[in-house]
Write a protein that holds these residues in place. Structure first.
Motif, PDB file in Angstrom:
ATOM      1  N   TYR A 430      -2.131 -28.743  -4.734  1.00 22.85           N
ATOM      2  CA  TYR A 430      -1.566 -28.315  -5.915  1.00 22.85           C
ATOM      3  C   TYR A 430      -0.963 -26.884  -5.868  1.00 22.85           C
ATOM      4  N   PRO A 431      -0.080 -26.551  -6.805  1.00 28.76           N
ATOM      5  CA  PRO A 431       0.545 -25.104  -6.933  1.00 28.76           C
ATOM      6  C   PRO A 431      -0.692 -24.349  -7.448  1.00 28.76           C
ATOM      7  N   VAL A 432      -0.553 -23.089  -7.017  1.00 32.44           N
ATOM      8  CA  VAL A 432      -1.655 -22.093  -7.285  1.00 32.44           C
ATOM      9  C   VAL A 432      -0.856 -20.696  -7.382  1.00 32.44           C
ATOM     10  N   LYS A 433      -1.329 -20.166  -8.586  1.00 29.89           N
ATOM     11  CA  LYS A 433      -0.820 -18.752  -8.685  1.00 29.89           C
ATOM     12  C   LYS A 433      -1.968 -17.728  -8.639  1.00 29.89           C
ATOM     13  N   LEU A 434      -1.771 -17.002  -7.535  1.00 25.79           N
ATOM     14  CA  LEU A 434      -2.921 -15.961  -7.095  1.00 25.79           C
ATOM     15  C   LEU A 434      -2.707 -14.527  -7.697  1.00 25.79           C
ATOM     16  N   ILE A 435      -3.534 -14.200  -8.489  1.00 29.38           N
ATOM     17  CA  ILE A 435      -3.225 -12.807  -9.105  1.00 29.38           C
ATOM     18  C   ILE A 435      -4.346 -11.615  -8.732  1.00 29.38           C
ATOM     19  N   TRP A 436      -3.997 -10.536  -8.220  1.00 27.96           N
ATOM     20  CA  TRP A 436      -5.022  -9.591  -7.747  1.00 27.96           C
ATOM     21  C   TRP A 436      -5.302  -8.993  -9.011  1.00 27.96           C
ATOM     22  N   THR A 437      -6.533  -8.496  -9.077  1.00 29.81           N
ATOM     23  CA  THR A 437      -6.918  -7.778 -10.287  1.00 29.81           C
ATOM     24  C   THR A 437      -6.454  -6.552 -10.063  1.00 29.81           C
ATOM     25  N   ARG A 438      -6.395  -5.615 -10.959  1.00 33.52           N
ATOM     26  CA  ARG A 438      -5.951  -4.278 -10.804  1.00 33.52           C
ATOM     27  C   ARG A 438      -6.841  -3.429  -9.518  1.00 33.52           C
ATOM     28  N   GLU A 439      -8.060  -3.632  -9.751  1.00 27.75           N
ATOM     29  CA  GLU A 439      -9.126  -2.998  -8.780  1.00 27.75           C
ATOM     30  C   GLU A 439      -8.493  -3.520  -7.487  1.00 27.75           C
ATOM     31  N   GLU A 440      -8.392  -5.121  -7.197  1.00 29.32           N
ATOM     32  CA  GLU A 440      -7.907  -5.449  -5.736  1.00 29.32           C
ATOM     33  C   GLU A 440      -6.616  -4.785  -5.549  1.00 29.32           C
ATOM     34  N   ASP A 441      -5.591  -4.670  -6.200  1.00 29.19           N
ATOM     35  CA  ASP A 441      -4.483  -3.967  -6.254  1.00 29.19           C
ATOM     36  C   ASP A 441      -4.422  -2.765  -5.607  1.00 29.19           C
ATOM     37  N   ILE A 442      -5.110  -2.044  -6.224  1.00 26.76           N
ATOM     38  CA  ILE A 442      -5.449  -0.454  -5.895  1.00 26.76           C
ATOM     39  C   ILE A 442      -6.066  -0.272  -4.482  1.00 26.76           C
ATOM     40  N   GLN A 443      -7.255  -0.887  -4.590  1.00 22.28           N
ATOM     41  CA  GLN A 443      -8.186  -0.756  -3.371  1.00 22.28           C
ATOM     42  C   GLN A 443      -7.792  -1.522  -2.054  1.00 22.28           C
ATOM     43  N   HIS A 444      -6.591  -2.507  -2.203  1.00 21.47           N
ATOM     44  CA  HIS A 444      -6.207  -3.136  -0.962  1.00 21.47           C
ATOM     45  C   HIS A 444      -4.643  -3.001  -0.964  1.00 21.47           C
ATOM     46  N   ASP A 445      -4.192  -1.985  -1.344  1.00 27.89           N
ATOM     47  CA  ASP A 445      -2.869  -1.640  -1.325  1.00 27.89           C
ATOM     48  C   ASP A 445      -2.592  -1.050   0.310  1.00 27.89           C
ATOM     49  N   LEU A 446      -1.258  -0.671   0.504  1.00 27.46           N
ATOM     50  CA  LEU A 446      -0.844  -0.502   1.903  1.00 27.46           C
ATOM     51  C   LEU A 446      -0.428   1.271   1.382  1.00 27.46           C
ATOM     52  N   PHE A 447      -1.154   2.069   1.853  1.00 21.78           N
ATOM     53  CA  PHE A 447      -1.025   3.453   1.397  1.00 21.78           C
ATOM     54  C   PHE A 447       0.365   4.241   1.713  1.00 21.78           C
ATOM     55  N   ARG A 448       0.717   5.320   1.009  1.00 15.71           N
ATOM     56  CA  ARG A 448       1.654   6.121   1.522  1.00 15.71           C
ATOM     57  C   ARG A 448       1.076   7.013   2.220  1.00 15.71           C
ATOM     58  N   PRO A 449       1.404   7.544   3.607  1.00 14.05           N
ATOM     59  CA  PRO A 449       0.551   8.194   4.596  1.00 14.05           C
ATOM     60  C   PRO A 449       0.308   9.574   4.126  1.00 14.05           C
ATOM     61  N   PHE A 450      -1.103   9.946   4.477  1.00 14.95           N
ATOM     62  CA  PHE A 450      -1.729  11.425   4.572  1.00 14.95           C
ATOM     63  C   PHE A 450      -0.898  12.207   5.479  1.00 14.95           C
ATOM     64  N   TYR A 451      -0.441  13.247   4.804  1.00 16.34           N
ATOM     65  CA  TYR A 451       0.343  14.161   5.950  1.00 16.34           C
ATOM     66  C   TYR A 451      -0.253  15.614   5.881  1.00 16.34           C
ATOM     67  N   TYR A 452      -0.193  16.120   7.122  1.00 15.81           N
ATOM     68  CA  TYR A 452      -0.745  17.439   7.355  1.00 15.81           C
ATOM     69  C   TYR A 452       0.073  18.138   8.171  1.00 15.81           C
ATOM     70  N   ASP A 453       0.638  19.542   7.414  1.00 12.79           N
ATOM     71  CA  ASP A 453       2.021  19.916   8.022  1.00 12.79           C
ATOM     72  C   ASP A 453       1.430  21.450   8.239  1.00 12.79           C
ATOM     73  N   ARG A 454       1.910  21.929   9.374  1.00 10.31           N
ATOM     74  CA  ARG A 454       1.688  23.252   9.679  1.00 10.31           C
ATOM     75  C   ARG A 454       3.188  23.747   9.749  1.00 10.31           C
ATOM     76  N   ILE A 455       3.282  24.838   8.923  1.00 11.04           N
ATOM     77  CA  ILE A 455       4.525  25.608   8.992  1.00 11.04           C
ATOM     78  C   ILE A 455       4.581  27.021   9.328  1.00 11.04           C
TER      79      ILE A 455
END
Length: 735
Positions: A430-455
């Protein structure tokens, strides 16, 4: 909308262009234009379609359709996630086609890279502040070609010279005889006209729509509640599910108490995967309670020991090695070594979550003979192929119904959640609508990279820059998402150095390197401007550090480096003049300035900020000046800069994803907080209309300019230089 049938020949497409259900159907090409046959569909903004396969060499990226009733339909290659692109794109078409905005209907394009690939992104995708830039010429040409064909049809019927006819308000008129015909009356005949190879675009001086504020076409439905977002989908027999994945990336599910989950009233099914499980119920509450009752046991796997400290240590170590050179001008190392004054600093920017207001959700129905997918996605072709890969169904048996999105910010450029949904839906009939909770959305996100810059940078005795080196260390989103975009044999991510390799300034000696360092246990992704959101912060903060070391006003210091760049200088001067830069402020307040060239647009910002004794930051005002070349909808530009600025200020003040024991520490808006209404400053946007300039993007520009302007304002207010985001109160509290 139905797709073009696989194997359709170019000849058949060309022959069918005038006969696709009656009326004029025009496909837009790069670089040329030609008609194509596409079955007509009465679908609206949530229209759908399958992938189709076009004949070789046939690659339009948008369509115009005019039916015999006079309705004009734009089949949109760009996806709407609140940025207003459907309105701006429709304006381009309506301007050259000579119709009113109220006469244009919008329909989401089906997934097909051959038909709808963005010329800037190389595939059917919406992102990178690229939509208007990509559509600026092609959509106007498509409208102009259609207008030309309509005029030719009318002139032919009247036996007059086409040059004596004019199009206006969806009518073609012949002033000399007083005759007129509507576009609907001419549609069939226009469809039989030859497609003009070269069309003359309107002189900008004659624009009626472009450059004027226009009400957004998607606003009424959003206000009256009829707009359908992905999370709103309703279907006969639809069940609601929610998901829990391993809290540590790479972990595995050991066991769940399926009986306990099924005992929750309203729970219908439990689906177990190797790294996640889903509970499906009659409603979200049943699914959520069942998910909790399942009491999962996880094997955390190889990434259980990952922490923010270990990731930072790895970046620090990587940054001490050699990188691939992205920019080399002169010998900055020698110049810095002999400089009268020099600085050698490290800047850090953390992992970031997208956290859109509409959390991740996917509605899907997998059947033995096909599948339907209802989802808000920035990459419909990737979404389709994800379902095909997981189900084994041929792509032509899968229909993607793309929905408007309640925020995306780059998160929906990835299809990991769609892949997961397809894996789950295979087990359901049957058709299913899968909704991530807010917690799942944040903790299983794909994240903006951490950058470490030397200038490192140096000044001569007169306070002039003599050398500048910048080493960027961080993950490469490009290498994962679009490997062909990498340079230098796959070693250089051009996005990671955007805003660093090329700055608005004329630096006498300049070197930029990139060190790719992938984080253990995390996947990084696009985030409303990746490279510029970190590089502009670093470059503009260091520019202020050097101005301070030179004993010069930050604005004057920048002006001295912009003699070659009149557009950058103009936006800087405009923002500064509007901000009252030289007017005094109360104790504890200061103004900060930042300048950037990114996404093809020039932006300058001046922020007025206050730092209290306890370290609390209050932003009073922001003046932002922008030159994005030709202005399409000034209201959209202002809205995007205002929203982008707030997004960037939120990042600067509050945003950070940290890890402990392989797990993301943050879970909801209480610990990954947003800027609140009472914290938002007054924002004044000053738009430079530059019809002769190259057209630039807007969506991510406000986000990139925010943090450096705020950091520099904080320094002016408190004397404290902050080199790490977020600007924690502890860094600013008085001793």
């Amino acid at each position: 909308m139905n797709a073009i049938a696989p194997g359709t020949s170019r000849r058949a497409l060309l022959k069918g262009g005038a006969a696709a259900g009656g009326g004029l159907l025009l496909g837009m090409f790069l670089p040329g234009l030609a008609r194509v046959a596409v079955a007509q569909d009465a679908g609206g903004p949530s229209g759908s379609g399958g992938p189709g396969t076009a004949a070789a060499g046939f690659a339009p990226n948008a369509y115009i359709r005019i039916d015999p009733a006079g309705a004009v339909t734009l089949i949109m290659p760009d996806t709407e996630s609140g940025q207003g692109i459907w309105t701006s794109t429709a304006m381009l078409l309506a301007e050259e086609l000579e119709v009113g905005m109220d006469q244009v209907k919008l329909q989401a394009a089906p997934p097909d890279n051959k038909l709808y690939a963005s010329p800037l992104l190389g595939e059917q995708a919406t992102g990178g502040s690229a939509s208007t830039r990509a559509d600026w010429i092609p959509l106007r040409k498509a409208g102009a070609a259609a207008r030309t064909m309509l005029i030719q049809a009318a002139a032919q019927r009247w036996s007059v010279d086409p040059a004596t006819c004019q199009a206006s308000k969806a009518m073609v008129t012949h002033a000399e005889s007083g005759r007129s015909l509507s576009y609907g009356e001419l549609a069939d005949e226009a469809g039989r006209q030859p497609v003009p190879k070269d069309v003359k675009l309107k002189d900008p001086a004659t624009f009626r729509l472009i450059g004027t504020p226009q009400k957004r076409l998607d606003t009424p439905a959003k206000v009256n509640g009829t707009a359908v977002f992905g999370i709103d989908m309703k279907l006969p027999g639809l069940k609601i599910g929610t998901v829990s994945a391993s809290p540590v990336r790479g972990g595995r599910l050991v066991s769940i108490n399926e009986a306990a989950a099924r005992s929750v009233p309203g729970v219908q099914d439990v689906v177990r995967l190797d790294d996640a499980y889903a509970v499906i119920g009659d409603h979200m509450w049943a699914a959520k309670m069942g998910l909790q009752a399942a009491a999962p046991v996880w094997d955390d796997g190889p990434n259980a020991g990952v922490s923010s400290a270990s990731l930072t240590q790895a970046l620090d170590a990587a940054s001490r090695g050699d990188g691939v050179v992205a920019k080399q001008k002169g010998d900055p190392a020698s110049a810095i070594k002999s400089a009268a004054k020099s600085i050698d600093v490290v800047y850090e920017l953390p992992f970031l979550s997208h956290a859109p207001m509409e959390p991740i959700n996917t509605t899907i129905h997998v059947r033995p003979d096909g599948a339907d997918l209802w989802v808000g996605t920035q990459v419909p072709v990737r979404a389709l192929m994800a379902v095909a890969h997981e189900t084994g169904l041929p792509p032509e048996k899968i229909q993607v119904h793309n929905q408007i999105m309640g925020g995306a910010f780059g998160r929906r450029l990835d299809v990991d959640s769609i892949t997961q949904a397809a894996r789950i839906a295979r087990h359901l009939d049957y058709p299913v609508k899968l909704i991530w909770t807010r917690e799942e959305d944040i903790q299983h996100d794909l994240f903006r990279p951490f950058y470490y810059d030397r200038i490192s940078a140096g000044l001569d005795a007169g306070g002039n820059i003599v050398g500048w080196t910048h080493k960027v260390t961080g993950s490469s989103v490009m290498a994962r998402w679009a490997p062909p975009g990498m340079k230098e044999g796959g070693r250089l991510d051009p996005d990671a150095v955007e805003g660093a390799a090329e700055t608005p300034y004329d630096l006498p000696a300049h070197r930029v390197e990139y060190v790719r360092a992938e984080p253990q246990g995390l996947t990084t992704a696009w985030w409303r401007g990746v490279g510029p959101t970190h590089n502009v912060f670093v470059v503009e903060s260091v520019m202020d550090e050097l101005a301070s070391a030179a004993g010069k006003d930050p604005v004057s210091f920048r002006r001295g480096l912009l003699g070659h760049n009149p557009r950058a200088l103009a936006v800087l001067d405009l923002a500064v003049s509007k901000s009252g830069w030289n007017q005094s402020l109360p104790h504890g307040r200061g103004r900060g300035v930042a300048l950037q060239f990114a996404f093809g647009s020039y932006v300058a910002a001046v922020l007025d900020a206050e730092v209290a004794a306890d370290g609390t930051v209050r932003i009073h005002r922001a003046d932002v000046a922008v030159d994005c070349g030709p202005v399409v909808n000034p209201d959209t530009i202002r809205a995007q800069l205002e929203g982008g600025l707030i997004f960037g200020l939120t990042m600067a003040l509050y945003s950070e994803i940290t890890l402990s024991n392989g797990r993301v520490d943050q879970s909801n808006f209480h610990d990954y907080r947003m800027m609140r209404i009472n914290e938002a400053p007054v924002v004044e946007v000053h738009v430079v209309d530059n019809p002769a300039g190259s057209i630039g993007g807007i969506g991510e520009t406000g986000t990139a300019i925010a943090a450096p302007a705020l950091a520099n304002a904080i320094f002016a207010a408190s004397g404290r230089r902050l080199r790490r985001i977020p600007f924690a109160t502890g860094q600013l509290a008085s001793a």
